[in-house]
Design a protein around this motif. Structure first.
Motif, PDB file in Angstrom:
ATOM      1  N   ARG A 293     -24.682 -61.469   1.678  1.00 16.19           N
ATOM      2  CA  ARG A 293     -25.060 -62.798   1.223  1.00 16.19           C
ATOM      3  C   ARG A 293     -26.221 -62.723   0.229  1.00 16.19           C
ATOM      4  NH1 ARG A 293     -26.960 -67.737   4.713  1.00 16.19           N
ATOM      5  NH2 ARG A 293     -28.468 -66.197   5.252  1.00 16.19           N
ATOM      6  N   ARG A 294     -27.154 -61.798   0.525  1.00 12.43           N
ATOM      7  CA  ARG A 294     -28.301 -61.665  -0.365  1.00 12.43           C
ATOM      8  C   ARG A 294     -27.852 -61.180  -1.740  1.00 12.43           C
ATOM      9  NH1 ARG A 294     -34.060 -58.893   1.234  1.00 12.43           N
ATOM     10  NH2 ARG A 294     -35.239 -60.365   0.023  1.00 12.43           N
ATOM     11  N   LEU A 295     -26.887 -60.247  -1.723  1.00 11.90           N
ATOM     12  CA  LEU A 295     -26.360 -59.748  -2.995  1.00 11.90           C
ATOM     13  C   LEU A 295     -25.675 -60.878  -3.756  1.00 11.90           C
ATOM     14  CD1 LEU A 295     -24.830 -56.228  -2.287  1.00 11.90           C
ATOM     15  CD2 LEU A 295     -26.630 -56.802  -3.902  1.00 11.90           C
TER      16      LEU A 295
ATOM     17  N   ARG B 193     -33.303 -49.235   6.883  1.00 11.44           N
ATOM     18  CA  ARG B 193     -32.060 -49.922   6.493  1.00 11.44           C
ATOM     19  C   ARG B 193     -32.221 -50.660   5.178  1.00 11.44           C
ATOM     20  NH1 ARG B 193     -30.754 -54.092  10.770  1.00 11.44           N
ATOM     21  NH2 ARG B 193     -29.199 -54.618   9.203  1.00 11.44           N
ATOM     22  N   SER B 194     -31.091 -50.787   4.459  1.00 16.88           N
ATOM     23  CA  SER B 194     -31.127 -51.573   3.227  1.00 16.88           C
ATOM     24  C   SER B 194     -31.358 -53.039   3.588  1.00 16.88           C
ATOM     25  CB  SER B 194     -29.800 -51.443   2.485  1.00 16.88           C
ATOM     26  OG  SER B 194     -29.748 -52.400   1.464  1.00 16.88           O
ATOM     27  N   LYS B 195     -32.124 -53.725   2.744  1.00 14.81           N
ATOM     28  CA  LYS B 195     -32.398 -55.142   3.025  1.00 14.81           C
ATOM     29  C   LYS B 195     -31.401 -56.028   2.302  1.00 14.81           C
ATOM     30  CE  LYS B 195     -36.122 -53.020   4.307  1.00 14.81           C
ATOM     31  NZ  LYS B 195     -36.330 -51.594   4.043  1.00 14.81           N
ATOM     32  N   TRP B 196     -30.389 -55.411   1.718  1.00 17.47           N
ATOM     33  CA  TRP B 196     -29.446 -56.174   0.902  1.00 17.47           C
ATOM     34  C   TRP B 196     -28.130 -56.362   1.608  1.00 17.47           C
ATOM     35  CZ3 TRP B 196     -30.757 -58.466  -3.591  1.00 17.47           C
ATOM     36  CH2 TRP B 196     -32.029 -58.141  -4.053  1.00 17.47           C
ATOM     37  N   GLY B 197     -28.030 -57.486   2.357  1.00 16.98           N
ATOM     38  CA  GLY B 197     -26.755 -57.825   2.976  1.00 16.98           C
ATOM     39  C   GLY B 197     -25.858 -58.452   1.923  1.00 16.98           C
TER      40      GLY B 197
ATOM     41  N   ASN C  19     -40.829 -53.198   5.067  1.00 11.54           N
ATOM     42  CA  ASN C  19     -40.427 -52.497   6.297  1.00 11.54           C
ATOM     43  C   ASN C  19     -39.987 -51.063   6.021  1.00 11.54           C
ATOM     44  OD1 ASN C  19     -41.056 -54.754   7.732  1.00 11.54           O
ATOM     45  ND2 ASN C  19     -38.958 -55.450   7.996  1.00 11.54           N
ATOM     46  N   GLU C  20     -40.851 -50.304   5.386  1.00  8.74           N
ATOM     47  CA  GLU C  20     -40.530 -48.913   5.034  1.00  8.74           C
ATOM     48  C   GLU C  20     -41.377 -47.936   5.857  1.00  8.74           C
ATOM     49  OE1 GLU C  20     -37.987 -48.429   3.480  1.00  8.74           O
ATOM     50  OE2 GLU C  20     -37.682 -49.883   1.879  1.00  8.74           O
ATOM     51  N   ASP C  21     -41.806 -48.378   7.032  1.00  9.02           N
ATOM     52  CA  ASP C  21     -42.646 -47.570   7.912  1.00  9.02           C
ATOM     53  C   ASP C  21     -42.122 -46.136   8.100  1.00  9.02           C
ATOM     54  OD1 ASP C  21     -44.438 -46.871   9.869  1.00  9.02           O
ATOM     55  OD2 ASP C  21     -43.265 -47.783  11.479  1.00  9.02           O
TER      56      ASP C  21
ATOM     57  N   MET D  94     -40.268 -47.928  -8.851  1.00  3.13           N
ATOM     58  CA  MET D  94     -39.311 -47.220  -8.001  1.00  3.13           C
ATOM     59  C   MET D  94     -39.340 -47.705  -6.558  1.00  3.13           C
ATOM     60  SD  MET D  94     -41.076 -43.484  -8.328  1.00  3.13           S
ATOM     61  CE  MET D  94     -39.770 -42.617  -7.464  1.00  3.13           C
ATOM     62  N   ASP D  95     -38.209 -47.506  -5.843  1.00  7.98           N
ATOM     63  CA  ASP D  95     -38.104 -47.917  -4.445  1.00  7.98           C
ATOM     64  C   ASP D  95     -38.790 -46.897  -3.551  1.00  7.98           C
ATOM     65  OD1 ASP D  95     -36.609 -49.931  -5.430  1.00  7.98           O
ATOM     66  OD2 ASP D  95     -34.710 -49.315  -4.513  1.00  7.98           O
ATOM     67  N   ALA D  96     -39.134 -47.371  -2.348  1.00 13.82           N
ATOM     68  CA  ALA D  96     -39.887 -46.513  -1.430  1.00 13.82           C
ATOM     69  C   ALA D  96     -38.982 -45.675  -0.525  1.00 13.82           C
ATOM     70  CB  ALA D  96     -40.774 -47.390  -0.560  1.00 13.82           C
ATOM     71  N   ASP D  97     -37.667 -45.869  -0.615  1.00 10.60           N
ATOM     72  CA  ASP D  97     -36.800 -45.247   0.395  1.00 10.60           C
ATOM     73  C   ASP D  97     -36.233 -43.902  -0.052  1.00 10.60           C
ATOM     74  OD1 ASP D  97     -35.173 -46.101  -1.586  1.00 10.60           O
ATOM     75  OD2 ASP D  97     -33.991 -47.483  -0.370  1.00 10.60           O
ATOM     76  N   LEU D  98     -36.779 -43.334  -1.108  1.00 11.72           N
ATOM     77  CA  LEU D  98     -36.372 -42.042  -1.665  1.00 11.72           C
ATOM     78  C   LEU D  98     -34.982 -42.079  -2.296  1.00 11.72           C
ATOM     79  CD1 LEU D  98     -37.951 -39.610   0.959  1.00 11.72           C
ATOM     80  CD2 LEU D  98     -38.512 -39.711  -1.458  1.00 11.72           C
ATOM     81  N   GLN D  99     -34.445 -43.296  -2.481  1.00  9.57           N
ATOM     82  CA  GLN D  99     -33.169 -43.385  -3.209  1.00  9.57           C
ATOM     83  C   GLN D  99     -33.411 -43.234  -4.704  1.00  9.57           C
ATOM     84  OE1 GLN D  99     -31.352 -47.063  -1.336  1.00  9.57           O
ATOM     85  NE2 GLN D  99     -29.578 -45.737  -1.476  1.00  9.57           N
ATOM     86  N   HIS D 100     -34.646 -43.455  -5.107  1.00  7.24           N
ATOM     87  CA  HIS D 100     -35.040 -43.186  -6.493  1.00  7.24           C
ATOM     88  C   HIS D 100     -35.823 -41.878  -6.466  1.00  7.24           C
ATOM     89  CE1 HIS D 100     -34.972 -47.788  -7.520  1.00  7.24           C
ATOM     90  NE2 HIS D 100     -33.770 -47.271  -7.298  1.00  7.24           N
TER      91      HIS D 100
ATOM     92  N   PHE E   8     -41.886 -62.113   0.260  1.00  5.23           N
ATOM     93  CA  PHE E   8     -41.613 -62.965  -0.903  1.00  5.23           C
ATOM     94  C   PHE E   8     -40.442 -62.438  -1.725  1.00  5.23           C
ATOM     95  CE2 PHE E   8     -45.807 -64.501   0.075  1.00  5.23           C
ATOM     96  CZ  PHE E   8     -45.776 -65.832  -0.313  1.00  5.23           C
ATOM     97  N   GLY E   9     -39.907 -61.276  -1.342  1.00  6.01           N
ATOM     98  CA  GLY E   9     -38.774 -60.721  -2.085  1.00  6.01           C
ATOM     99  C   GLY E   9     -39.215 -59.638  -3.052  1.00  6.01           C
ATOM    100  N   LYS E  10     -38.278 -58.759  -3.370  1.00  8.29           N
ATOM    101  CA  LYS E  10     -38.605 -57.591  -4.194  1.00  8.29           C
ATOM    102  C   LYS E  10     -39.081 -57.993  -5.594  1.00  8.29           C
ATOM    103  CE  LYS E  10     -36.696 -53.294  -5.924  1.00  8.29           C
ATOM    104  NZ  LYS E  10     -35.503 -52.536  -6.261  1.00  8.29           N
TER     105      LYS E  10
ATOM    106  N   ALA F 170     -40.874 -60.539  -6.501  1.00 11.64           N
ATOM    107  CA  ALA F 170     -42.299 -60.896  -6.436  1.00 11.64           C
ATOM    108  C   ALA F 170     -43.135 -59.630  -6.259  1.00 11.64           C
ATOM    109  CB  ALA F 170     -42.536 -61.858  -5.283  1.00 11.64           C
ATOM    110  N   ALA F 171     -42.643 -58.696  -5.428  1.00 10.81           N
ATOM    111  CA  ALA F 171     -43.402 -57.463  -5.176  1.00 10.81           C
ATOM    112  C   ALA F 171     -43.512 -56.639  -6.463  1.00 10.81           C
ATOM    113  CB  ALA F 171     -42.725 -56.668  -4.067  1.00 10.81           C
ATOM    114  N   MET F 172     -42.414 -56.582  -7.232  1.00  7.14           N
ATOM    115  CA  MET F 172     -42.464 -55.814  -8.485  1.00  7.14           C
ATOM    116  C   MET F 172     -43.433 -56.473  -9.466  1.00  7.14           C
ATOM    117  SD  MET F 172     -38.691 -54.345  -9.279  1.00  7.14           S
ATOM    118  CE  MET F 172     -37.922 -55.888  -9.531  1.00  7.14           C
TER     119      MET F 172
ATOM    120  N   GLN G 212     -28.360 -41.450  -0.478  1.00  8.83           N
ATOM    121  CA  GLN G 212     -28.475 -42.435   0.602  1.00  8.83           C
ATOM    122  C   GLN G 212     -29.933 -42.573   0.994  1.00  8.83           C
ATOM    123  OE1 GLN G 212     -25.873 -44.372   1.560  1.00  8.83           O
ATOM    124  NE2 GLN G 212     -24.971 -43.287  -0.176  1.00  8.83           N
ATOM    125  N   ARG G 213     -30.271 -43.691   1.591  1.00 15.16           N
ATOM    126  CA  ARG G 213     -31.628 -43.935   2.075  1.00 15.16           C
ATOM    127  C   ARG G 213     -32.113 -42.806   2.963  1.00 15.16           C
ATOM    128  NH1 ARG G 213     -34.929 -47.918   3.544  1.00 15.16           N
ATOM    129  NH2 ARG G 213     -34.826 -49.610   2.064  1.00 15.16           N
ATOM    130  N   ALA G 214     -33.392 -42.399   2.833  1.00 15.89           N
ATOM    131  CA  ALA G 214     -33.919 -41.332   3.690  1.00 15.89           C
ATOM    132  C   ALA G 214     -34.030 -41.828   5.126  1.00 15.89           C
ATOM    133  CB  ALA G 214     -35.278 -40.890   3.177  1.00 15.89           C
TER     134      ALA G 214
END
Ligand code: UDP
Ligand code: MG
Length: 489
Positions: A210-212, A204-208, A14-16, A94-100, A73-75, A77-79, A199-201
């Motif tokens: 509970r997920r953390l 939203r972060s997908k890490w709530g 969801n990085e549209d 690297m992440d797609a949200d420009l935080q990297h 499937f989760g990050k 699996a994607a990596m 911060q994310r460009a």
């Protein structure tokens, strides 16, 4: 064919809003390095237009390759998919949200040239919420103590790996993947440098929270068996304490004669020990669950669409779920899930819900018993039963909404829940009455037996109360399961 020097692997979910800006920034950072490169995007079952956007990027630029999953499937699996796709001598994750920041990639490449197999960009925690910073730091400290591999706060997935290191990562076959541990476990010459947290460009972060938390548990369980050892140590310590208590009681009897033992103390001790035993069983269950998921040897992900040739698809994808290379947005490719997969997923969901419900039931039973046992020395046992039941029901509603049904509690559900519980209350009350007055059972044992016998009914009723009318929750169960579940990102 010209060899590829650098592969950039980018998991996207969801990085549209940000993906095109990221792509532009990445190209501007890579082109001046004068190296041959490819960008491997992995769409992790996004529900927005991410897949279409990376499809268009691939059409416009031959250096872009992509794979899209049939669901989230989760990050992790994607990596993994991205690493399997990559062909470069060096691979940057690297992440797609420009935080990297893409502008750090040339520096990583320079360090690679000096011979390092892993170059880690480590972020500081500037601009992050105080609570999150504190919790994360505490989590890393705890993990550092408990794990057999080293994980460092701020060192995430933003790193360069040499081809040798990538091959080592890909050689690890486990289903429950915890990359931070894996990167540390493979070893090799590693260097890190720090950069300022950004911060994310957009999006939203997908890490709530509970997920953390689940990710932390993954880390703990994936790389050691210390929790099991802790359970043994805890058990031995309790056994010693019990021995001490027995000696103390015997000394008391010898010195002061027989006294009537404290009923409440006894019950509290039983309940507390029961709780510890159940927690220990939970730890063992967590390992057994992992063994179960490892032996199933399911593929880590299912590909829905890709611009790859079939030969480079992951080797462990069964033939029937291998998609044909297709144009972006091709509708034929969108039937990623077969009927049996969906059926299996729904059965698994019910099983998972029942297990969650059972565990929550255990917690609530402990709460209920504590209240019941404390009160029934002063008031009639049926009255204690009703009070204990009421106290546990609110907690039960909240836990079952968030954990079992993975939905936000609503007022309608809150109104329905006690209705379903009235049936349960009557059932357990009747069973309790029959147990005590007809079978002459102990009041406490009868209460436990009544609770256990009523569990399957309680599960169906509670799920009805929380889920009923929320068709949306059911329909979205597939992706939501994984999004909220244990699959590490
Ligand atoms: N991501 C993913 N699958 C997921 C969650 C996240 O591929 O299930 C990707 C996401 O698109 C991003 C990266 O992983 O590129 C990091 O995610 P996020 O920014 O949400 O994590 P945070 O930076 O908050 O730790
Ligand atoms: Mg991020």
């Amino acid at each position: 064919m010209k060899t590829c020097q650098v592969s950039i692997v980018v998991p996207c979910f969801n990085e549209d809003e940000v993906i095109e800006a990221f792509h532009r920034a990445l190209i501007s950072a890579l082109e001046p390095t004068r190296r041959t490169f490819e960008i491997c995007y992995v769409d992790d079952g996004s529900s927005d237009r991410t897949r279409l956007r990376i499809g268009s990027l691939a059409t416009a630029d031959r250096r872009v390759r992509y794979t899209s999953f049939s669901r989230n499937f989760g990050k992790e699996a994607a990596m993994l998919a991205g690493l399997r796709m990559s062909r470069g001598d060096a691979v940057v994750l690297m992440d797609a949200d420009l935080q990297h920041p893409p502008e750090l990639v040339p520096r990583m490449l320079e360090l690679r040239q000096r011979g390092y197999d892993q170059v880690v960009a480590r972020r500081d925690r500037d601009g992050e919420g105080t609570l999150r910073t504190f919790l994360t730091a505490a989590c890393y400290r705890a993990m550092g103590r408990c794990m057999d591999v080293e994980v460092v706060d701020g060192e995430g997935d933003f790193r360069l790996l040499s081809r040798t290191a990538v091959d080592a990562v890909l050689a690890l076959p486990e289903s429950n993947r915890f990359s931070k541990g894996i990167f540390s476990w493979i070893g090799f010459e590693t260097v890190s440098f720090t950069y300022s947290n950004i911060q994310r460009a957009a999006g939203r972060s997908k890490w709530g929270g509970r997920r953390l938390f689940n990710y932390g548990i993954d880390g703990l369980i994936s790389f050691n068996s210390r929790p099991l050892r802790l359970a043994i140590h805890g058990g031995l310590a309790l056994a010693l304490a019990a021995l001490g208590y027995a000696l103390w009681t015997i000394a008391g009897v010898v010195l002061h004669g027989v006294a009537v033992p404290g009923y409440t103390t006894l019950l509290t001790a039983i309940v507390a020990l029961g709780g510890i035993q159940l927690a220990t069983l939970g730890v063992i269950g967590e390992y057994v669950g992992r063994i179960y998921s490892e032996v199933k040897r399911r593929p880590h992900y299912v590909v829905r669409e890709t611009n790859e040739s079939p030969q480079v698809l992951p080797f462990d994808i069964p033939a029937e779920v291998r998609p044909r290379p297709s144009a972006p947005g091709d509708r034929r490719a969108s039937t990623g899930r077969t009927g049996s997969t969906a059926l299996g997923a729904s059965r698994f969901r019910t099983l998972r819900q029942f297990v969650d419900f059972g565990l929550i039931g255990v917690i609530n039973t402990v709460v209920y018993l504590a209240v019941y046992a404390t009160l029934n020395t002063w008031i009639p046992y049926l009255a204690s039963h009703v009070i204990g039941y009421t106290v546990s029901i609110v907690g039960s509603f909240l836990l079952n909404s968030y954990i079992t049904c993975r939905t936000k509690p609503t007022w309608q559900a809150f109104v329905r829940y006690p209705l379903s519980s009235v049936v349960n209350l009557v059932l357990t009350g009747v069973l309790l009455y029959l147990g005590v007055s007809r079978l002459g059972m102990d009041k406490n044992i009868a209460a436990v037996a009544a609770g256990i016998l009523a569990t399957p009914f309680s599960f169906l009723l509670a799920r009805w109360a929380i889920d009923s009318g929320t068709d949306l929750a059911r329909q979205s169960a597939g992706p939501a399961e994984t999004r909220a579940g244990h699959t590490a990102p």
